[in-house]
Scaffold this motif. Structure first.
Motif, PDB file in Angstrom:
ATOM      1  N   GLY A   1       0.946  -1.272   0.070  1.00 22.38           N
ATOM      2  CA  GLY A   1      -0.156  -0.095  -0.042  1.00 22.38           C
ATOM      3  C   GLY A   1       0.926   1.405  -0.108  1.00 22.38           C
ATOM      4  N   THR A   2       0.216   2.315  -0.240  1.00 17.85           N
ATOM      5  CA  THR A   2       1.007   3.561  -0.465  1.00 17.85           C
ATOM      6  C   THR A   2       0.128   4.854   0.336  1.00 17.85           C
ATOM      7  OG1 THR A   2       0.088   4.187  -2.442  1.00 17.85           O
ATOM      8  CG2 THR A   2       2.109   3.100  -2.472  1.00 17.85           C
ATOM      9  N   THR A   3       0.632   5.614   0.639  1.00 22.75           N
ATOM     10  CA  THR A   3       0.182   7.009   1.214  1.00 22.75           C
ATOM     11  C   THR A   3       1.114   8.050   0.590  1.00 22.75           C
ATOM     12  OG1 THR A   3      -0.199   5.914   3.510  1.00 22.75           O
ATOM     13  CG2 THR A   3      -0.276   8.388   3.516  1.00 22.75           C
ATOM     14  N   THR A   4       0.348   8.877   0.082  1.00 22.25           N
ATOM     15  CA  THR A   4       1.069   9.966  -0.530  1.00 22.25           C
ATOM     16  C   THR A   4       0.745  11.144   0.130  1.00 22.25           C
ATOM     17  OG1 THR A   4       0.455   8.864  -2.872  1.00 22.25           O
ATOM     18  CG2 THR A   4       0.631  11.401  -2.955  1.00 22.25           C
ATOM     19  N   LEU A   5       1.948  11.964   0.447  1.00 23.17           N
ATOM     20  CA  LEU A   5       1.942  13.109   1.022  1.00 23.17           C
ATOM     21  C   LEU A   5       2.161  14.407   0.187  1.00 23.17           C
ATOM     22  CD1 LEU A   5       3.595  11.999   4.245  1.00 23.17           C
ATOM     23  CD2 LEU A   5       1.317  12.698   4.000  1.00 23.17           C
ATOM     24  N   ASN A   6       1.458  15.087  -0.479  1.00 23.14           N
ATOM     25  CA  ASN A   6       1.405  16.123  -1.414  1.00 23.14           C
ATOM     26  C   ASN A   6       2.174  17.273  -0.954  1.00 23.14           C
ATOM     27  OD1 ASN A   6       0.725  14.868  -3.911  1.00 23.14           O
ATOM     28  ND2 ASN A   6      -1.315  15.148  -3.294  1.00 23.14           N
ATOM     29  N   VAL A   7       3.227  17.872  -1.338  1.00 21.76           N
ATOM     30  CA  VAL A   7       3.892  19.160  -0.638  1.00 21.76           C
ATOM     31  C   VAL A   7       3.127  20.047  -1.021  1.00 21.76           C
ATOM     32  CG1 VAL A   7       5.940  20.526  -0.714  1.00 21.76           C
ATOM     33  CG2 VAL A   7       6.113  17.991  -0.657  1.00 21.76           C
ATOM     34  N   ILE A   8       2.840  21.029   0.178  1.00 21.37           N
ATOM     35  CA  ILE A   8       2.100  22.295  -0.254  1.00 21.37           C
ATOM     36  C   ILE A   8       2.751  23.286  -1.040  1.00 21.37           C
ATOM     37  CG2 ILE A   8       0.964  24.236   0.854  1.00 21.37           C
ATOM     38  CD1 ILE A   8       0.112  22.359   3.101  1.00 21.37           C
ATOM     39  N   ASN A   9       4.058  23.870  -0.640  1.00 19.50           N
ATOM     40  CA  ASN A   9       4.476  24.596  -1.471  1.00 19.50           C
ATOM     41  C   ASN A   9       5.308  23.891  -2.351  1.00 19.50           C
ATOM     42  OD1 ASN A   9       6.289  23.427   0.329  1.00 19.50           O
ATOM     43  ND2 ASN A   9       7.631  25.098   0.776  1.00 19.50           N
ATOM     44  N   HIS A  10       5.423  24.504  -3.640  1.00 21.39           N
ATOM     45  CA  HIS A  10       5.995  23.788  -4.897  1.00 21.39           C
ATOM     46  C   HIS A  10       7.502  23.277  -4.669  1.00 21.39           C
ATOM     47  CE1 HIS A  10       2.673  24.755  -7.098  1.00 21.39           C
ATOM     48  NE2 HIS A  10       2.729  25.855  -7.301  1.00 21.39           N
ATOM     49  N   LYS A  11       8.280  23.916  -3.782  1.00 22.02           N
ATOM     50  CA  LYS A  11       9.659  23.574  -3.763  1.00 22.02           C
ATOM     51  C   LYS A  11       9.888  23.254  -2.523  1.00 22.02           C
ATOM     52  CE  LYS A  11      10.155  27.594  -5.820  1.00 22.02           C
ATOM     53  NZ  LYS A  11       9.923  28.354  -6.618  1.00 22.02           N
ATOM     54  N   PRO A  12       9.976  21.778  -1.857  1.00 23.88           N
ATOM     55  CA  PRO A  12      10.102  21.599  -0.476  1.00 23.88           C
ATOM     56  C   PRO A  12      11.257  22.268  -0.299  1.00 23.88           C
ATOM     57  CG  PRO A  12      10.121  19.521  -2.002  1.00 23.88           C
ATOM     58  CD  PRO A  12       9.927  20.703  -2.776  1.00 23.88           C
ATOM     59  N   ARG A  13      11.455  22.877   0.964  1.00 26.93           N
ATOM     60  CA  ARG A  13      12.500  23.859   1.586  1.00 26.93           C
ATOM     61  C   ARG A  13      13.500  22.785   2.224  1.00 26.93           C
ATOM     62  NH1 ARG A  13      11.896  29.363   4.678  1.00 26.93           N
ATOM     63  NH2 ARG A  13      14.279  29.720   4.800  1.00 26.93           N
ATOM     64  N   SER A  14      14.785  22.892   1.345  1.00 19.41           N
ATOM     65  CA  SER A  14      15.980  22.008   2.046  1.00 19.41           C
ATOM     66  C   SER A  14      16.850  23.099   2.542  1.00 19.41           C
ATOM     67  CB  SER A  14      16.507  21.005   1.141  1.00 19.41           C
ATOM     68  OG  SER A  14      15.544  19.854   0.907  1.00 19.41           O
ATOM     69  N   PHE A  15      17.578  22.844   3.624  1.00 18.84           N
ATOM     70  CA  PHE A  15      18.719  23.987   4.036  1.00 18.84           C
ATOM     71  C   PHE A  15      19.980  22.990   4.761  1.00 18.84           C
ATOM     72  CE2 PHE A  15      14.732  23.867   6.204  1.00 18.84           C
ATOM     73  CZ  PHE A  15      14.902  23.420   7.524  1.00 18.84           C
TER      74      PHE A  15
END
Length: 174
Positions: free
Chosen positions: A160-174
């Motif tokens: 099975g799968t669970t999808t977590l769509n990212v709200i902002n277009h670019k996930p913020r990495s730092f």
């Protein structure tokens, strides 16, 4: 290097505050808002599993406005990390999602190898829970849906799968 993903449910309207607070914690390498059961997904890295647990219990769970957390510890050995040019990704892929895959026990490593062959899967980790979490990019959320249903769910060993769509277009990495 120990790695964990923390899914967070926070008080309504407090997502920006919680994201800002998370980003001030050194071990938090990525934090982004997501649609669905959880409000925020964060990725942590530290020198040891004990240090990660300490950061989660003493820093993250103590943040005001967090209602609940769900921690997924990575095994640290089986990972996908494709080298991609950031500008090319931003120009081509405007939609991001993290997919949590429930795997048949013992099939996680084979599933990771098969996931790495899917061009849109740009990173991922095997978790200690017979699960995998991976990051998928595509031009639209409809195309992410197609990737999940037509490519990922068709892999052997996926329950099975669970999808977590990212709200902002670019996930913020730092």
């Amino acid at each position: 290097m120990a790695k964990a993903y923390v899914l967070i449910t926070c008080e309504s309207g407090s997502e920006d505050y919680v994201l800002s607070s998370l980003r001030s914690i050194d071990s938090v390498k990525m934090a982004t808002g997501v649609f669905g059961t959880y409000d925020i997904l964060s990725k942590l890295e530290a020198s040891s599993e004990d240090l990660l647990k300490d950061i989660i219990t003493k820093k993250i769970r103590k943040l005001p406005r967090i209602r609940a957390t769900y921690t997924l510890m990575a095994d640290g050995k089986n990972t996908i990390a494709k080298k991609i040019d950031g500008k090319d990704v931003l120009d081509t892929y405007m939609s991001y999602a993290y997919i949590l895959l429930d795997c048949e026990k013992g099939k996680e490593v084979d599933t990771m190898q098969n996931l790495s062959k899917i061009a849109e899967v740009i990173d991922g980790d095997v978790l200690f829970t017979s699960q995998i979490i991976c990051n998928v990019v595509a031009p639209t959320y409809n195309e992410i849906s197609d990737i999940v249903t037509k490519k990922i769910r068709k892999l052997a060993g996926i329950k099975g799968t669970t999808t977590l769509n990212v709200i902002n277009h670019k996930p913020r990495s730092f």
